[in-house]
Design a protein around this motif. Structure first.
Motif, PDB file in Angstrom:
ATOM      1  N   PRO A 178      -4.325  14.706   2.366  1.00  0.00           N
ATOM      2  CA  PRO A 178      -4.020  13.873   3.517  1.00  0.00           C
ATOM      3  C   PRO A 178      -3.773  12.902   2.426  1.00  0.00           C
ATOM      4  N   ILE A 179      -2.347  11.921   3.397  1.00  0.00           N
ATOM      5  CA  ILE A 179      -1.968  10.447   2.557  1.00  0.00           C
ATOM      6  C   ILE A 179      -2.636   9.502   2.834  1.00  0.00           C
ATOM      7  N   LYS A 180      -3.537   8.144   2.510  1.00  0.00           N
ATOM      8  CA  LYS A 180      -4.077   7.305   3.113  1.00  0.00           C
ATOM      9  C   LYS A 180      -3.551   6.188   2.133  1.00  0.00           C
ATOM     10  N   THR A 181      -3.658   5.482   3.180  1.00  0.00           N
ATOM     11  CA  THR A 181      -3.352   3.802   2.373  1.00  0.00           C
ATOM     12  C   THR A 181      -4.203   2.959   2.808  1.00  0.00           C
ATOM     13  N   SER A 219       0.841  -0.973   0.033  1.00  0.00           N
ATOM     14  CA  SER A 219      -0.040   0.208   0.059  1.00  0.00           C
ATOM     15  C   SER A 219       0.840   1.227  -0.379  1.00  0.00           C
ATOM     16  N   LEU A 220       2.222   1.258   0.670  1.00  0.00           N
ATOM     17  CA  LEU A 220       2.797   2.394   0.555  1.00  0.00           C
ATOM     18  C   LEU A 220       3.879   2.570  -0.451  1.00  0.00           C
ATOM     19  N   ARG A 271       0.918   3.812  -3.204  1.00  0.00           N
ATOM     20  CA  ARG A 271       1.308   5.824  -2.912  1.00  0.00           C
ATOM     21  C   ARG A 271       2.679   6.520  -2.936  1.00  0.00           C
TER      22      ARG A 271
END
Lengths: 120, 180
Positions: free
Chosen positions: B30-33, A55-56, A59
């Motif tokens: 915001p950064i969301k995962t 997931s990181l 992103r």
């Protein structure tokens, strides 16, 4: 049933190269769906870690304009951990030896990921 | 304010509103995962945080507060350690509509006990409109028994002012001379 099918894909993957030591299929929220991991490895923790890493990675790839994520690779002193999407909602994690031929492993992992995606 | 950059951590059980709260007060997108939920979480919501949430709150005077949100499920507890490193305070969000929010509180305070030895805690209780009890007073009484007196607020994670109050309460407990 589904777990059996996933496991057979994993054992085929593990058998495709002596460099592959272990593998697992994990839901994208971090739950192990099927795994062929060493006995002393905690499946739940590995699952959660793989989901977090992927997931990181996703992103980060997007943030730095690298497009859709294909895989996350971790290299340690003793070998590699490769994580890639197997369909939208699952992650394939492959653990390989340090002298592994990466190109072949990428290829095998990609094939297995496709087969897993087809089942799910 | 002495330090220019501060890091605070939002934690709490699944569905307490950590991602929402950070989204409400962040001055950057915001950064969301988040990933599609497949576990028990699915009864409460469709997506769940798997690595972290990140946002920034700019205070008057140029100070920046970095906001980090943790995943709620225990299988992600390694992220709790990773994210709390270097943090100056903890905001614990509790979902009052869960079966046993009091136990959630004790669980998270225990999980973060090493961190809380060095850093202050503020508690925000969410979804009190869905289930009004236990009350803020009740939480405070239970905590007082173990000699803990963190500020506790009833909040709506979607409300910027509510969430900002939590952050300010936390910053005040670190530096009472602070001007928000």
């Amino acid at each position: 049933m589904r777990e059996q099918m996933l496991k057979s894909i994993l054992s085929e993957l593990n058998g495709s190269s002596a460099d592959i030591e272990a593998s697992a299929v994990i839901s994208s929220d971090g739950l192990t769906m099927a795994a062929l991991l060493p006995q002393d490895v905690d499946e739940d923790r590995v699952g959660a870690m793989a989901a977090a890493m992927l997931s990181l990675g996703e992103r980060t790839a997007r943030e730095l304009a690298r497009g859709e994520l294909e895989q996350v690779m971790v290299k340690g002193e003793n070998g590699y951990i490769l994580m890639s999407h197997a369909g939208k909602d699952a992650v394939l994690t492959v653990i390989a030896r340090k002298d592994a031929k990466l190109g072949l492993i990428f290829l095998d992992a990609k094939r297995a990921a496709k087969a897993i995606a087809d089942i799910l | 304010m002495k330090r220019l950059d501060n890091k605070i951590i939002f934690t709490g059980p699944v569905g307490a509103g950590k991602t929402t709260a950070i989204g409400s007060i962040s001055d950057i997108p915001p950064i969301k995962t988040d990933a599609a939920a497949s576990d028990m979480t699915l009864h409460r919501k469709s997506h769940t945080t798997v690595a972290l949430d990140y946002g920034v709150l700019n205070l008057d005077g140029g100070a920046k507060v970095h906001l980090y949100g943790t995943p709620g499920q225990e299988r992600f507890d390694f992220m709790w350690d990773i994210l709390s490193t270097g943090g100056i305070g903890l905001i614990l969000l509790l979902d009052n509509s869960r079966p046993n929010p009091m136990k959630d509180m004790q669980f998270f305070m225990n999980a973060f006990k090493d961190f809380l030895r060095e850093a202050p805690l503020v508690i925000g209780v969410t979804k009190t409109d869905v289930k009004p009890s236990p009350s803020v007073k009740h939480y405070a009484e239970i905590l007082a028994r173990v000699d803990q007196r963190p500020p506790i607020f009833e909040i709506d994670g979607r409300n910027r002012e509510d969430v900002k109050n939590l952050v300010m309460a936390l910053l005040f407990s670190i530096d009472p001379g602070l001007e928000g």
